[in-house]
Scaffold this motif. Sequence first.
Motif, PDB file in Angstrom:
ATOM      1  N   ILE A 322       0.884  -0.998   0.094  1.00  0.00           N
ATOM      2  CA  ILE A 322      -0.026  -0.293  -0.041  1.00  0.00           C
ATOM      3  C   ILE A 322       0.697   1.035   0.033  1.00  0.00           C
ATOM      4  N   GLU A 323       0.930   1.944  -1.094  1.00  0.00           N
ATOM      5  CA  GLU A 323       1.442   3.309  -1.409  1.00  0.00           C
ATOM      6  C   GLU A 323       1.254   4.502  -0.083  1.00  0.00           C
ATOM      7  N   THR A 324       1.340   5.200  -0.254  1.00  0.00           N
ATOM      8  CA  THR A 324       0.947   6.697   0.268  1.00  0.00           C
ATOM      9  C   THR A 324      -0.503   6.729  -0.529  1.00  0.00           C
ATOM     10  N   ILE A 325      -0.197   7.594  -2.353  1.00  0.00           N
ATOM     11  CA  ILE A 325      -1.742   7.991  -2.042  1.00  0.00           C
ATOM     12  C   ILE A 325      -2.958   6.924  -2.722  1.00  0.00           C
ATOM     13  N   LEU A 326      -2.194   5.700  -2.337  1.00  0.00           N
ATOM     14  CA  LEU A 326      -3.231   4.949  -1.775  1.00  0.00           C
ATOM     15  C   LEU A 326      -4.160   4.494  -0.446  1.00  0.00           C
ATOM     16  N   LEU A 327      -3.142   4.346   0.193  1.00  0.00           N
ATOM     17  CA  LEU A 327      -3.133   4.725   1.698  1.00  0.00           C
ATOM     18  C   LEU A 327      -4.663   5.847   1.542  1.00  0.00           C
ATOM     19  N   ASN A 328      -3.678   6.863   1.777  1.00  0.00           N
ATOM     20  CA  ASN A 328      -4.932   8.549   1.935  1.00  0.00           C
ATOM     21  C   ASN A 328      -6.240   7.826   1.690  1.00  0.00           C
TER      22      ASN A 328
END
Length: 358
Positions: A322-328
């Motif tokens: 899970i990368e940052t944009i997806l996590l947001n």
Amino acid sequence: MNRYFLYLILINMIINVIIFVPKILIEYRYEGAVMGMLIAIPIGFTLACLYSKAITKFPGQGLPEIADKFFKHRWLTILHFGSIQLTAFSAGLITLVGFIDILTRFINPEMPRLLLLTIYLIAILFIIQLPTERVMYILEIILFMNTPLIGFIVFKAFTSDYLSWDSILEVGTHLFDRPSLKAIAAASYVFSGYANLVIFNRVIKEKLKVWNFIIIFFMSLFNLFTTFFIPIGFHGSDGAQEYLYPWISTSDSLRLVYSPIERVIFIFLMFYMSITLMSITMHWHVAFELFKGTFRKKENKKLKWIILSAYCGCAVIAVMFIETILLNQITVYWMIARLGLEVVIVISFSLWARRRLA
């Protein structure tokens, strides 16, 4: 005034400053974020009051103990416990993944994420197995050591010459814009520390007095508007949206000229390492204790280690994939689902407790 109840609310408020909530609110600054906060405050405060008053009618008992005495239907216990477990575990997981990303970006980009994760997981898995009273004592020590220093940093932000009140007032002119459900859900999360009472009510031996609720109301008001407006004041009404972690960038705009460490960002993150650890631990301790409560009569060590291994596995998979944009993006919809579930659980439990103790 019950300090343990205030600790549960305060730890959730403090962690909101650094992860997710500022980013979500700033994204909707021209689309009803201010009105969303004004709507979220009575919603979150009412939910906190209703659930806190209902569960403290059973002093010294967590939800597993209450269920043993009063829940007659096994399926009701499993459904109730399962929904809260999932919410508590996912709240801790989201915070863990987000903070590992922060440490990687701002402290040591060369250090493997899985090594950072391993260090955190060792501490978390040790603490969540402790008795609830000991977890609360550790939280008290962490808050006692860190809260005054974080408060000092917030004070420095408010008194900084680089804080633009014009930018804050510009966003304030959008007060009457129609609010987004996403902004309301994110803003209401500052109150959600009360949800940990499902387990930590074990350390609260008396009914809560009205002063507890007055204090959390003003604490949340200050926390919410500080979280939202300070980054806007430093980076501008348009510039604040450009940052993945607005408060991290804001702390890097501050300097302590006579301090051994001049850049506030390093001090800020150092304080938040222990705060984040305890926030995740609180959520996972709740999930773990509810799991044990679900299988109270069949509890064994093998089952316990299976669930702890599952926690670790989920954390490793989340950090790796899970990368940052997806996590947001995930967090935004998680906030909405969490708010809906809290409304259902709070209303149903409050009505049940009123009838049961009438």
